[in-house]
Design a protein around this motif. Structure first.
Motif, short mmCIF file in Angstrom:
data_model
loop_
_atom_site.label_atom_id
_atom_site.label_comp_id
_atom_site.label_asym_id
_atom_site.label_seq_id
_atom_site.Cartn_x
_atom_site.Cartn_y
_atom_site.Cartn_z
N GLY A 8 32.71 52.02 36.88
CA GLY A 8 31.29 52.01 36.49
C GLY A 8 31.66 53.05 35.63
O GLY A 8 31.22 53.10 34.10
N GLY A 9 30.98 54.06 36.01
CA GLY A 9 30.74 55.50 35.08
C GLY A 9 32.06 56.17 34.07
O GLY A 9 32.36 56.71 33.73
N GLY A 10 33.37 56.21 35.22
CA GLY A 10 34.32 56.47 35.47
C GLY A 10 34.78 55.81 33.62
O GLY A 10 35.25 55.90 32.88
N ILE A 11 34.75 54.48 34.12
CA ILE A 11 34.73 53.35 32.52
C ILE A 11 34.72 54.10 30.82
O ILE A 11 34.68 53.87 30.41
N GLY A 12 32.59 54.02 31.89
CA GLY A 12 32.19 54.81 30.40
C GLY A 12 32.71 55.46 29.97
O GLY A 12 32.83 55.58 28.95
N ALA A 13 33.05 56.98 30.92
CA ALA A 13 33.10 58.38 30.87
C ALA A 13 34.82 57.58 29.33
O ALA A 13 34.76 58.20 28.72
N VAL A 14 35.30 57.34 29.67
CA VAL A 14 37.08 56.62 29.40
C VAL A 14 36.62 56.22 28.03
O VAL A 14 37.53 56.50 26.76
N ALA A 15 35.90 55.24 27.80
CA ALA A 15 35.49 54.88 26.77
C ALA A 15 35.02 55.33 25.42
O ALA A 15 35.42 55.57 24.44
N LEU A 16 33.84 56.39 25.62
CA LEU A 16 33.14 56.90 25.20
C LEU A 16 34.94 57.99 24.57
O LEU A 16 34.07 58.68 23.50
N GLY A 17 34.79 58.77 25.56
CA GLY A 17 35.84 60.02 25.15
C GLY A 17 36.89 59.35 24.14
O GLY A 17 37.58 59.80 23.06
N LEU A 18 37.46 58.13 24.42
CA LEU A 18 38.45 57.41 23.28
C LEU A 18 37.87 56.76 22.41
O LEU A 18 38.07 56.93 21.19
N VAL A 19 36.62 56.61 21.99
CA VAL A 19 35.94 56.03 21.16
C VAL A 19 35.83 57.64 19.90
O VAL A 19 36.03 57.50 19.14
N LEU A 20 34.97 58.38 20.71
CA LEU A 20 35.11 59.72 20.34
C LEU A 20 36.28 60.51 19.55
O LEU A 20 37.02 60.62 18.10
N VAL A 133 34.84 65.10 24.01
CA VAL A 133 36.13 63.67 24.67
C VAL A 133 37.11 65.45 25.59
O VAL A 133 36.91 64.22 26.52
N GLY A 134 36.57 66.08 25.96
CA GLY A 134 37.35 66.59 26.77
C GLY A 134 36.19 66.77 27.83
O GLY A 134 37.40 66.27 29.39
N VAL A 135 34.83 66.48 27.69
CA VAL A 135 34.66 66.50 29.06
C VAL A 135 34.62 65.18 29.39
O VAL A 135 34.89 64.24 31.16
N TRP A 136 34.81 63.57 28.70
CA TRP A 136 34.80 62.68 28.94
C TRP A 136 36.22 61.98 28.92
O TRP A 136 35.93 61.12 30.66
N LEU A 137 36.97 62.76 29.24
CA LEU A 137 38.38 62.32 29.25
C LEU A 137 38.34 62.63 30.70
O LEU A 137 39.34 62.29 31.53
N GLY A 138 38.76 64.23 30.78
CA GLY A 138 38.99 65.18 31.36
C GLY A 138 38.03 64.37 32.98
O GLY A 138 38.73 64.83 33.74
N ALA A 139 36.92 64.31 33.31
CA ALA A 139 36.45 63.84 34.30
C ALA A 139 36.77 62.80 34.39
O ALA A 139 36.73 62.37 35.99
N SER A 140 38.16 61.98 34.06
CA SER A 140 38.86 61.07 34.79
C SER A 140 40.09 61.10 34.96
O SER A 140 40.06 62.31 34.73
N ALA A 141 41.12 60.24 35.57
CA ALA A 141 42.30 60.47 36.92
C ALA A 141 42.99 60.02 35.21
O ALA A 141 42.60 59.61 34.04
#
Length: 166
Positions: A8-20, A133-141
């Motif tokens: 859930g945290g990973g999906i949330g980070a990806v969602a926030l990163g994509l939105v931004l 965006v780098g932190v939110w998307l980069g933390a995901s795979a």
């Protein structure tokens, strides 16, 4: 933390990163005069200072070590059996970027701090958005995580050149 919580945290980070990211693309299409270079410099700052080294990297490594220690203690206390060691531990955030990469990141940070302090206040928001965006998307795979690995490798190379040229 449970597997569902991590997912859930990973999906949330990806969602926030994509939105931004899409917000920034919309700004460029709408006539934002700042060049995309500054946004991508923020992404590079995230890769060099936040994800691999720096404060968040150390916090991530410490949290992982603390979680492993507490888990081992709880297992031994509850069952009387010690957990088997898995061999070499996986790399945490602090070990992914060497000193050279952190130095390159600090140089980039100093450049943007100087630009913003000297009156280029318009650069503050694209660099900050790029870092988020780098932190939110980069933390995901995935592809972005792989790209962040390339940025970290490049930062290590640039930092190594800086260290050895002095």
């Amino acid at each position: 933390m449970t597997t569902a919580g991590v997912a859930g945290g990973g999906i949330g980070a990806v969602a926030l990163g994509l939105v931004l990211l899409f917000y920034q693309i919309g700004r460029w299409k709408g006539g934002d005069p700042t060049p995309p270079l500054h946004f991508f410099a923020g992404v590079a700052l995230a890769a060099l200072l936040f994800l691999g080294g720096g404060v968040l990297g150390v916090m991530g490594g410490t949290a992982a070590a603390l979680g492993d220690g507490l888990g081992t203690y709880a297992l031994k206390g509850a069952s009387g059996v010690a957990a088997a060691s898995g061999g070499t531990p996986s790399l945490t955030g602090g070990e992914k970027v060497g000193v050279s990469g952190v130095i390159a990141g600090l140089c980039l940070l100093a450049l943007y701090a100087g630009l913003i302090k000297s009156g280029r206040y318009d650069l503050k928001s694209p660099v900050l958005r790029g870092a988020l965006v780098g932190v939110w998307l980069g933390a995901s795979a995935g592809l972005v995580g792989m790209a962040m690995g390339l940025i970290r490798t490049s930062g290590n190379t640039v930092g190594d050149l800086l260290i050895h040229s002095i």
